[in-house]
Design a protein around this motif. Structure first.
Motif, PDB file in Angstrom:
ATOM      1  N   GLN A  27      -1.073  -1.351  -4.310  1.00  0.00           N
ATOM      2  CA  GLN A  27      -2.196  -0.422  -4.396  1.00  0.00           C
ATOM      3  C   GLN A  27      -1.765   0.951  -3.901  1.00  0.00           C
ATOM      4  O   GLN A  27      -0.951   1.070  -2.989  1.00  0.00           O
ATOM      5  CB  GLN A  27      -3.374  -0.933  -3.564  1.00  0.00           C
TER       6      GLN A  27
ATOM      7  N   GLN B  11       0.868  -1.174   0.000  1.00  0.00           N
ATOM      8  CA  GLN B  11       0.000   0.000   0.000  1.00  0.00           C
ATOM      9  C   GLN B  11       0.902   1.220   0.000  1.00  0.00           C
ATOM     10  O   GLN B  11       1.694   1.413   0.926  1.00  0.00           O
ATOM     11  CB  GLN B  11      -0.847   0.022   1.289  1.00  0.00           C
TER      12      GLN B  11
ATOM     13  N   SER C   7      -8.334   4.874  -4.495  1.00  0.00           N
ATOM     14  CA  SER C   7      -7.315   3.842  -4.461  1.00  0.00           C
ATOM     15  C   SER C   7      -7.249   3.193  -5.830  1.00  0.00           C
ATOM     16  O   SER C   7      -8.280   2.979  -6.481  1.00  0.00           O
ATOM     17  CB  SER C   7      -7.677   2.799  -3.400  1.00  0.00           C
ATOM     18  N   ARG C   8      -6.034   2.930  -6.315  1.00  0.00           N
ATOM     19  CA  ARG C   8      -5.936   2.218  -7.589  1.00  0.00           C
ATOM     20  C   ARG C   8      -4.803   1.199  -7.524  1.00  0.00           C
ATOM     21  O   ARG C   8      -3.867   1.333  -6.726  1.00  0.00           O
ATOM     22  CB  ARG C   8      -5.744   3.168  -8.754  1.00  0.00           C
ATOM     23  N   ILE C   9      -4.953   0.187  -8.345  1.00  0.00           N
ATOM     24  CA  ILE C   9      -3.899  -0.813  -8.426  1.00  0.00           C
ATOM     25  C   ILE C   9      -2.788  -0.272  -9.314  1.00  0.00           C
ATOM     26  O   ILE C   9      -3.038   0.241 -10.404  1.00  0.00           O
ATOM     27  CB  ILE C   9      -4.454  -2.135  -8.986  1.00  0.00           C
TER      28      ILE C   9
END
Lengths: 391, 391
Positions: free
Chosen positions: B368, B296, B376-378
């Motif tokens: 992420q 993260q 939130s994005r991958i």
């Protein structure tokens, strides 16, 4: 700078099955139903990162294979890693970690740009392994590990790459010298030539051994481990599509076992060097220059295979200047020459070894040869270029 | 396979003066009258083997420079050897011999095919030194020695080659990591692209240090040593002749001193890796995959220089995927993150270091990112090719 990482998990080929696959992965019990299972060799391994496997029959290298991203990871996972697999490579980092035996180490590097890539007796893959093993061994060292850096040209067929990398893996395994780390770059079509391979090796030198190009002394004997010129003539005949009655094959071979036997028999060896580019003549000149001595060799003592001799005559080449990839020159005290010769001849790669001359005092550092006809001539350095891209 | 041999004798430029010269050589008192004298740096050294010196202003590489013969020896003596000189290289064999300190060693290799060869902040020469030093250092190791293999294209200007080799020598000297052995090959015009350089390095890992890509654990902190994207944007702007108000320079640098300070402060570091090709995003994905974890990260914590950010926006690049050559990612136990950050910020090459996120449990091994806008994005692996030939 990504290394050849070996994925550790059993996963799926289809991205859509990631969730299922993950359960299998977590339970560490095996592969997904209906998917290929991981194997120790990695050859049938699949990987969640790559939805489609590489087409190793019809596919080609493209720029993305050098990007550092997913495509490169796939090239590594499906071409390099299965062919070269060993525990150190499997560390999967940008470097390999190992504990060498105590003692002095040697390091050597060698780029390979040979054309054609495949030739009678070998290919650029095994050549790139043998060449660096030999350079390491010429210090009397036992080679330990190799690295390999590839520069690939866009459009190069993946099947040829696989063939080359497998040849490297087989040569490394046969020699007992694993390729423990590597790197891959891709250049645009027309900015390279298929594949260039730079290998680097390290090795450990046994205690008490001191072999170096400046140690030749007047009175030393000069030996060669077999017939000269095979590699260069094999390349040229392939390049020019010459058909000789007897196929001439490259002598490409790893000489470290021969060297180990030689060093065990005669630890007093002064110099070892493999006469590659520039051939026997240039290598002797290098050693004479480095040691500040002269050399006297006898033409009739220098082994040259009849078919190589004939081909050289036809092609206007002098075998003294033609490259070898599985031969070495040794220089040792004259009184130890017969012992060294026996040790060399007892090894398959030295069966045709011969004492070809001796080291003399010569402030000019000339290499002189007594010809078959009883005359004498200076054997000079190779000037210009006899055979480009021979290794 | 000839190495960069350093002639040991004072000799003449003119072959016709060989006899005179030899007397001077034997007396070991100096050079021939009227001839250039040998210097310790070798820069003004002359050599009886080469009647004319290379034309380093107007000359170009030709095929004979890769022949293994006299022309190659001259290229080595007049270009490589003076620029790279060190005692190990001066051994003049096909391999370098040394006694490493006891302990575990690492070995890493890296090919360099960057285009253009000269760019703001560096060139292929210093880059090829920094790149491999960094790969060695990312095991927590102290780099000891480098080798260098060159593939030169026929017609490449000797003045550019000299500039590149000098840059290598300076970078190696500044880093305290000598280039101890090398190799040179030449390919025909149109079969290469100026110069490719493959460097290999070895280094020694301090006792008690274990840093490897599979050691990231949930709860670990993720740090980066400074702003990202500089190298890639510098290359692209040079390649496309883009003129930004502020010149963006490559961050190419040797990171081993920074690593030494980090390892001394926080020996518990789990992972180190330099985010080169594929950028921060791909390198984090590599580590997540290798360790079997997720990550993260927070976009607002990732340092990006304003001009790099602006250039990326203009060029349609994502700085997360742009290559760096003087930055590293570090992963360490969360409770040691502040100590590590302090150590990094205390070093000039880590002054802008930041904690950018943490390692989490994630069976999918996703990276992420919490975006600036709270979403939130991958952050996936680099797919395809964003910037070819970036290193």
């Amino acid at each position: 700078m990504i290394a050849y990482s070996r994925p550790k998990k059993t996963t799926c080929t289809g991205l859509e099955r990631l969730a299922d696959c993950d359960r299998a992965s977590r339970s560490r019990t095996g592969s997904c139903p209906g998917q290929e299972s991981i194997s120790r060799s990695g050859r049938t391994m699949t990987d969640q990162r790559f939805p489609l496997r590489l087409d190793l029959k019809q596919g080609a290298v493209d720029m993305s294979h050098g990007s550092g991203g997913r495509a490169m990871a796939q090239l590594i996972a499906e071409v390099f890693q299965p062919s070269l697999e060993n525990p150190l490579l499997a560390q999967g980092n940008d470097q390999a970690l190992f504990s060498p035996p105590p003692g002095r180490l040697v390091m050597s590097t060698d780029g390979h740009v040979i054309s054609p890539l495949f030739f009678p007796g070998g290919d650029i893959g095994c050549l790139s392994v043998h060449g660096t093993i030999n350079d390491v061994a010429m210090a009397g060292a036992r080679p330990l590990y190799l690295s390999a850096g590839f520069v690939l040209e866009e459009g190069f067929p993946l099947r040829d790459l696989l063939r080359i990398v497998r040849s490297m893996g087989e040569a490394a395994q046969a020699a007992g010298v694993p390729i423990v780390t590597g790197d891959t770059k891709v250049v645009e079509r027309g900015k390279g030539d298929g594949v260039f391979i730079t290998t680097t090796g390290i090795g450990v030198v046994p205690d008490g051994i001191r072999i170096s190009g400046e140690l030749a002394r007047p009175g030393d004997a000069i030996l060669v481990s077999g017939s000269i010129g095979d590699h260069g003539v094999a390349i040229l005949s392939k390049r020019e599509n010459l058909g000789f009655a007897t196929e001439i094959r490259s002598d490409t071979a790893a000489l470290h076992d021969l060297v180990a036997a030689m060093v065990a028999a005669v630890p007093e060896i002064h110099c070892l060097r493999d006469p590659t580019r520039g051939g026997l003549a240039t290598t002797l000149n290098e050693l004479a220059f480095q040691s500040g001595v002269g050399m006297q060799i006898r033409e009739e003592r220098i082994p040259v295979a009849a078919e190589v001799s004939a081909a050289c005559e036809l092609l206007g080449l002098d075998p003294l200047y033609v490259a070898n990839e599985g031969k070495l020159i040794a220089i040792c005290p004259g009184e130890r020459a017969e012992s060294l010769l026996s040790a060399m001849r007892a090894h398959p790669l030295g069966a045709e070894s011969a004492i070809i001359g001796e080291v003399v005092e010569d402030p000019m550092h000339f290499v002189q040869m007594e010809t078959r006809f009883g005359g004498s001539r200076i054997v000079d350095w190779l000037a210009g270029e006899q055979l480009p891209r021979i290794c």
